[in-house]
Design a protein around this motif. Structure first.
Motif: not given
Length: 493
Positions: A379-403
């Protein structure tokens, strides 16, 4: 304050967890097919075949196996695109649907399960080694064999992905030989006892009870491989794939051959052998079956093949995923090789020699828990992000994936509820877990969580910015220097 932020970011940038670039991907379509031969020939599958033949005829057992194998194979390929497209491992991408801290909870469930499987397979291998030494030199201590065999496997994995692929190239033809021999030998013994292999059933069922027995086999197989389906990206990030290829099927052809052709064929072969083993010996224990069916030098050769089968399965399907997850949990202070050791310790402490007796029941429960994760990833990869990923923020503690303090609450809720609901109906747990997890996460994330925490790739769905290999991109992340792990080993081979 900036030093603290940098330290937090470095925690997410362990070199063992960085994206694998296009030029460093080393596994070909044929290579993955060979690896699948080694992974699918896992002796714990004997238990499913031995249990299934009690209520199902061989044709029905094979059909149930194929249904379960193809369904879980589809899940594998679909989720594996994360690794092919972006070069990301399972625990790193899990930061998107679960958060930079939240990823550790479901990831640990996968790592713990993989470690248990490592222990179970090592136990079977150690019994075979003990049998060999007993024949040759009179040695008889399976636990010492267990410790030595575990150490050899862990060392093999620590050498990197190319070492594993080379071992699979050596082991695959030998494993195929033992499988065919075992089927012929055991089916002949069953016939001598008056049991027709293709029609004998110990306690045949009819109507809904037969359907339930059918689904137990199919779902047990899905539960068996749900661990790999969830973190297929950890392996698929090493697959060769063409740049700028927009066709999903062409881009994932390596996966398609391995997971939808080789896996169902050899998975079915093992289930069938487990069934004829039960017919011939009344047990699903393959080592015991071989010791009854052969002796002397022939038995030594066959038991050696048992060892190769367990070794080949463990390296790709269990130790790599578990070690990668443990490395992610520990950050740069826990390099890949330390994760390998942790996986080995966990796989021993759980006393795997006791787990085999309750294997089918455990598989149904695990299938629901892990299939819920697969649904959330889908659901996250295909339905919501449509295979697009902000990869650089996956490696940032204060990025968008901190939630919320590192946790995506939508993902945690969907996982827990999906796993619980799945296990209300254990015979269908893998399917229920997938669909409930996917549906719950989609609704919670789209209409609640992502409104509170906007996602750049959803707000601005740019192919050029957020696609990987499809847009001809290899993601590059600046990292702290750390000891060499599985990716670095692969790239310098």
């Amino acid at each position: 304050m900036s030093d603290r932020k940098e330290a937090n970011s470095n925690y997410l940038k362990s070199p063992d967890l960085l994206p694998v670039t296009h030029e460093n991907r080393s596994i070909s379509m044929m290579g993955f097919g060979v690896i699948w031969v080694g992974m699918a020939i896992v002796l714990a599958a004997f238990a499913i075949g031995a249990g299934g033949i009690i209520n199902l005829s061989m044709p029905m057992l094979i059909l149930a196996t194929l249904v379960g194998s193809i369904l879980i194979g589809i899940f594998m390929v679909v989720i594996g695109d994360i690794g092919v497209e972006h070069g990301l491992s399972f625990p790193v991408y899990m930061r998107a649907p679960f958060g930079t801290i939240g990823t550790h909870f479901p990831s640990f469930a996968r790592a713990f399960t993989a470690s248990c499987w490592f222990g179970i397979n090592t136990y079977f291998g150690s019994l075979a080694i003990n049998g060999i030494l007993n024949i040759l030199v009179g040695f008889d201590n399976w636990f010492i064999c267990f410790l030595v065999f575990a150490t050899l496997q862990l060392f093999n994995v620590s050498l990197g992905i190319k070492s594993i692929e080379r071992f699979a190239d050596f082991a695959a033809p030998v494993i195929i030989f033992i499988s065919i021999w075992m089927y012929l030998q055991l089916s002949a013994e069953a016939k001598e006892q008056g049991k027709a292999v293709w029609s004998w059933v110990e306690a045949p069922q009819t109507g809904f009870e037969q359907f339930t027995a059918f689904m137990v086999v199919a779902t047990a197989i899905m539960g068996f491989w749900a661990t790999l389906a969830a973190d297929m990206p950890t392996l698929s990030r090493h697959f060769k794939a063409p740049k700028n290829e927009r066709n999903w099927f062409k881009r994932n052809k390596t996966q398609l051959l391995g997971s939808l052709v080789v896996q169902p064929i050899f998975n079915t072969l093992m289930i069938v052998i487990g069934a004829v083993c039960y017919m011939a010996t009344g047990s699903g224990d393959p080592v015991n079956a071989l010791q009854q069916a052969a002796g002397g030098f022939v038995l030594v050769i066959l038991l050696s093949m048992i060892v190769l089968a367990q070794w080949s399965t463990n390296t790709s399907a269990n130790v790599i995923p578990a070690a990668t997850i443990f490395s992610n949990i520990g950050g740069p202070k826990i390099p890949f090789w330390v994760g390998v050791v942790v996986a080995g310790i966990v796989g021993t402490v759980v006393q795997p020699w006791s787990l085999f007796e309750v294997l089918n029941s455990v598989l149904l429960v695990v299938g629901g828990i892990l299939s819920s994760i697969v649904g959330i990833l889908f659901a996250d990869y295909y339905l919501l992000r449509k295979r697009r990923v902000n990869v650089k923020d996956l490696y940032e503690a204060e990025g968008q994936y901190r939630y919320l303090k590192g946790v995506n609450v939508a993902g945690i809720i969907a996982w827990v509820i999906g796993g619980l609901i799945a296990n209300i109906w254990p015979s269908f747990s893998s399917l229920i877990g997938f669909f409930v997890g996917a549906a719950l996460y989609y609704v919670l994330a789209k209409f609640w969580w992502f409104k509170k925490y906007p996602q750049a790739e959803i707000v601005n769905p740019s192919d050029d910015e957020y696609l990987g290999i499809t847009a001809g991109r290899s993601w590059e992340i600046d990292a702290v220097p750390e000891p060499i792990g599985v990716e670095q080993t692969a790239s310098t081979d």
